[in-house]
Design an enzyme around this catalytic site. Structure first.
Site, mmCIF file in Angstrom:
data_model
loop_
_atom_site.group_PDB
_atom_site.id
_atom_site.type_symbol
_atom_site.label_atom_id
_atom_site.label_comp_id
_atom_site.label_asym_id
_atom_site.label_seq_id
_atom_site.Cartn_x
_atom_site.Cartn_y
_atom_site.Cartn_z
ATOM 1 N N TRP A 1 -12.116 4.573 5.915
ATOM 2 C CA TRP A 1 -11.947 5.952 5.414
ATOM 3 C C TRP A 1 -11.756 5.934 4.018
ATOM 4 O O TRP A 1 -12.155 6.696 3.166
ATOM 5 C CB TRP A 1 -11.165 6.743 6.270
ATOM 6 C CG TRP A 1 -10.649 8.021 5.829
ATOM 7 C CD1 TRP A 1 -11.249 9.113 6.221
ATOM 8 C CD2 TRP A 1 -9.599 8.455 5.072
ATOM 9 N NE1 TRP A 1 -10.706 10.234 6.060
ATOM 10 C CE2 TRP A 1 -9.337 10.055 4.919
ATOM 11 C CE3 TRP A 1 -8.484 7.787 4.433
ATOM 12 C CZ2 TRP A 1 -8.566 10.639 4.352
ATOM 13 C CZ3 TRP A 1 -7.555 8.493 3.704
ATOM 14 C CH2 TRP A 1 -7.675 10.084 3.742
ATOM 15 N N ASP B 1 15.472 1.258 -7.392
ATOM 16 C CA ASP B 1 14.881 2.653 -6.887
ATOM 17 C C ASP B 1 15.052 3.014 -5.768
ATOM 18 O O ASP B 1 15.069 2.082 -4.799
ATOM 19 C CB ASP B 1 13.368 2.549 -7.336
ATOM 20 C CG ASP B 1 12.989 2.407 -8.547
ATOM 21 O OD1 ASP B 1 13.710 2.556 -9.488
ATOM 22 O OD2 ASP B 1 11.759 1.750 -8.717
ATOM 23 N N HIS C 1 0.295 10.714 -10.703
ATOM 24 C CA HIS C 1 -0.677 10.688 -9.485
ATOM 25 C C HIS C 1 -1.989 11.560 -9.881
ATOM 26 O O HIS C 1 -3.054 11.607 -9.228
ATOM 27 C CB HIS C 1 -0.170 11.318 -8.330
ATOM 28 C CG HIS C 1 0.916 10.398 -7.822
ATOM 29 N ND1 HIS C 1 2.361 10.854 -8.282
ATOM 30 C CD2 HIS C 1 1.086 9.815 -6.933
ATOM 31 C CE1 HIS C 1 2.981 9.935 -7.780
ATOM 32 N NE2 HIS C 1 2.416 9.268 -6.691
#
Length: 761
Positions: A21, A601, A696
């Site tokens: 996919w 983080d 992004h």
């Protein structure tokens, strides 16, 4: 056990056994597949998933759970919630518009993306605004007809319910919730009536918002919604499906005029069982029994599950029941059949999506008293072998933890003096979050090294060359605090898990994070302990290349926990403390190597928040404690950074402050600076970097838009505490995009810095 028992699935992973996919999507985006070829490929995948479920023995097979990107984006597109910046002249939403909403364009920022409840899946946030919804296409109907026509499967259409959809949307005042609901309900009625006319017997309406905290007023909206469906779509069986926790307002929800109610008896076991025992369950409704864990990868203990079924049946003796997963299997890998490299004892204790379907069918055979005793015996033997082989360590981890400080020696204001003197950074220092582009060259080299095709020394030289290249790029751009680029790292959690004791790794255990982005979560199967330094060599080498500070880069304990498949025999809190103790030893190793600016983080702290607000404080308390265990045993001049991304932090500012990090960077660009509003009403006295552009999206942000965001932030944040950075790591971007974006970021920072500096006389 008396009444009728059937079985069902709630949703199936989209990725494919080998990420087919993902490859189809990315081939389409890069032009290697045209639209018709792409749609043909994904249809073939979709049908294969349905066939697999049918062949496994699942009786109620979900249809409409498949998506080309995200199921909430699908719902927004279906009801015409297309932001003005993406508008086109057709009622039907084109594929290009659909993907533009998710990924953005050069001229139009993408829609916001955030975490799906308390999972690591990200959904695209619908923008409601003043848009009047319209039904652009009936997606569940298309999925139902396809399954029936192509495979003769009488599927169970799945649709996100209107309450959850609106709760997850933005761009409207909550006081207008009922107005927006009234606009949507006729469209849902039309979708459901068309499904009924096409022959659908059950429709699954997902309302996970019903397990979160909600008000009595919300109860009225829920009642109004499902009374509307009962009155206007008579004869259609609706399964109101909840998951991730126990349902709230149990009595009101079980009395809704629906034909079935699905409950999570894994993550909501105690509260759902308590509600069942106290209030019972309506005899005229079907109970969806979510008893196979849809979020973790451990094999079900069939004997204990049989006992659980008996307990449930005693409290709901007259209701028909459906055995199913606790939630969609979207959150687990597809199959463990490819995991031939795992230790056999551990492998036998695992269960991915396909194996969970088998477990559901086996449980069905148990209640029908047709179970294969050999299958149940093998299940028990595998679990016993696992518990006897692992989870038996006697190391006194509690003593290690108790020996560590959980707070810095000095307050932030006091240690800032030491840090300012040591680092001597300019006003509004610029930095990045950590990673740089993971190009095909980098990925191929790493794969060759892992397969033994590239000798260790040759691979080490390759990584060092990449660090040299990007240290120079950062210096040329003018960034103030540098990073080494993380070229040696496959994933920010997997990298550390591979170097700590107690973690295992799959070959093909991929799950979807957002869009085509996949992650392969580590498996925490035993006590987590430190082995040897993990990041010192690369950090020390990068620092040797420059006079500017280079941050050491670690992933925090709560993020490692939340982005792993954790063990299920001890509490999540205890696992986080084990990880924190191990990371504290890495922090010490970095400091001893001369790396005294260290970023730990924690992008996943908020996504682990319990869905019920009354449980938040306990989770946040131990999350903060874990971070401080990992980061407090350092010198006053050592600067601890952290990073959080893509979540609403307005309601946890106090916990962010309690982390006591010297600098925290938080995403703001994709949420269009909304987080800045938090600091307009709450004082934050530590260093903070508000991400000034969205990594992004492939678009390159302009100097002007970043300048504007900085200037707005500086109206509410002290200039002396403010840092400039992108909103997340840059591993997914290509090199030209990254360089151009960072150049603009530095130019914007310099312009704002100049405007903020006090002129000398």
């Amino acid at each position: 056990m008396g009444t009728t028992w059937t079985n069902s699935n709630l949703g199936y992973p989209r990725l494919g056994e080998n990420r087919e996919w993902k490859r189809a999507l990315e081939s389409f985006w890069t032009g290697q597949l045209d639209e018709s070829e792409f749609l043909k490929e994904v249809k073939e995948l979709r049908l294969n998933y349905l066939k697999k479920q049918k062949e496994s023995g699942v009786q109620l097979i979900p249809v409409g759970d498949f998506s080309l990107y995200d199921h909430i984006l699908d719902t927004a597109a279906m009801f015409g919630f297309i932001p003005e910046r993406f508008k086109e002249n057709s009622q039907k939403v084109s594929l290009s518009t659909y993907f533009n909403m998710a990924r953005g364009t050069a001229d139009a920022p993408a829609c916001e993306m955030t975490k799906w409840f308390n999972t690591n899946y990200h959904y695209i946030v619908p923008e409601i605004g003043d848009i009047t919804p319209v039904l652009t296409e009936n997606k569940p109907l298309q999925a139902y007809r396809e399954a029936k026509d192509e495979l003769n499967i009488d599927g169970k259409p799945v649709i996100t319910g209107p309450i959850t959809f609106l709760k997850l949307s933005k761009g409207y005042d909550q006081s207008d919730f009922e107005i927006k609901l009234d606009q949507l309900l006729p469209l849902y009625v039309k979708v459901l009536n068309e499904l009924k006319e096409a022959g659908a017997s059950w429709v699954q309406i997902d309302e996970p918002s019903l397990v979160a905290s909600f008000s009595k007023e919300d109860v009225r909206f829920i009642q109004k919604t499902y009374e509307t469906f009962a009155n206007e779509v008579p004869g259609l069986s609706i399964m109101l499906q909840t998951y991730f926790e126990a349902v709230n307002h149990y009595e009101e929800i079980t009395n809704l005029p629906v034909d079935g109610l699905g409950l999570d008896f894994v993550h909501g076991w105690e509260k759902n069982i308590a509600s069942l025992e106290k209030h019972g369950f309506p005899a005229d409704k079907t109970l969806g029994v979510g008893l196979i864990d849809g979020r973790n990868i451990w094999r079900a203990d069939l004997e204990s599950k049989e006992t659980a079924l008996q307990t449930i049946n005693r409290s709901a003796p007259d209701a028909d029941k459906i055995i199913q997963p606790s939630c969609s299997l979207l959150h687990v890998p597809v199959t463990k059949k490819h995991e031939t490299k795992l230790d056999s004892v551990l492998r036998d204790a695992l269960s991915f999506a396909d194996e969970k379907l088998e477990e559901i069918v086996i449980l069905s055979s148990i209640v029908d008293e047709q179970a294969d005793n050999d299958v149940i015996k093998e299940n028990q033997q595998a679990l016993q072998r696992f518990s006897e082989t692992y989870r038996q360590q006697s190391a006194d981890l509690t003593k290690q933890r108790e020996a560590l400080p959980s707070q810095r020696k000095l307050s932030f204001a006091e240690r800032k003096k030491y840090q300012d003197e040591k680092w001597n950074l300019p006003l509004l220092p610029t930095t990045t979050i950590g990673s740089f582009p993971q190009t095909k060259e980098v990925r191929v080299a790493r794969q060759q090294y892992r397969k033994g095709e590239k000798p260790p020394e040759e691979y080490k030289e390759f990584i060092q060359n990449k660090m040299q290249e990007w240290i120079k790029i950062q210096e040329d751009i003018g960034i103030d605090v540098l990073v080494h680029g993380e070229f040696e790292r496959n994933d920010m959690v997997e990298f550390f898990g591979e170097k700590l004791n107690g973690f295992a790794f799959t070959s093909n255990g991929w799950v979807q994070s957002y869009g085509s982005r996949c992650v392969k979560p580590p498996i925490i199967y035993d006590d987590v302990t430190f082995d040897k330094p993990m990041t010192v060599e690369e950090s020390r080498y990068a620092q040797s290349l420059t006079d500017k500070p280079v941050k050491g880069m670690l992933t925090g304990p709560v993020t490692i926990l939340n982005w792993s498949f954790e063990r299920d025999d001890i509490s999540r809190k205890e696992v986080s403390y084990q990880i924190a103790v191990a990371l504290s030893q890495e922090v010490q190793a970095l400091e001893e190597a001369g790396i005294e600016m260290i970023q730990v983080d924690e992008p996943a702290v908020r996504e682990g928040l319990p869905l019920k607000r009354e449980e938040w404080n306990d989770y946040l308390d131990w999350s903060v404690h874990a971070f401080r265990l990992a980061t407090s045993n350092v010198k006053n001049s050592t600067q601890i950074h952290t990073h959080m991304c893509y979540s609403e932090f307005q309601d946890m500012i106090e916990s962010i402050r309690a982390l006591d990090a010297d600098v925290i960077s938080i995403e703001t660009s994709r949420s269009h600076g909304e987080l800045i509003e938090s600091f307009e009403t709450a004082v934050y006295e530590k260093g903070i970097g508000l991400g000034v552009y969205d990594i992004h999206s492939p678009r390159i942000p302009s100097i002007e838009e970043m300048t504007e965001m900085m200037e707005r932030a500086l109206r509410v944040l002290p200039t002396s505490l403010f840092w400039i950075n992108p909103d997340c790591g840059l591993k997914t971007r290509n090199t030209p995009e990254t360089i151009d974006s960072l150049k603009n970021m530095v130019q914007a920072a310099k312009a704002v810095r100049k405007s903020q500096e006090t002129p000398t006389t």
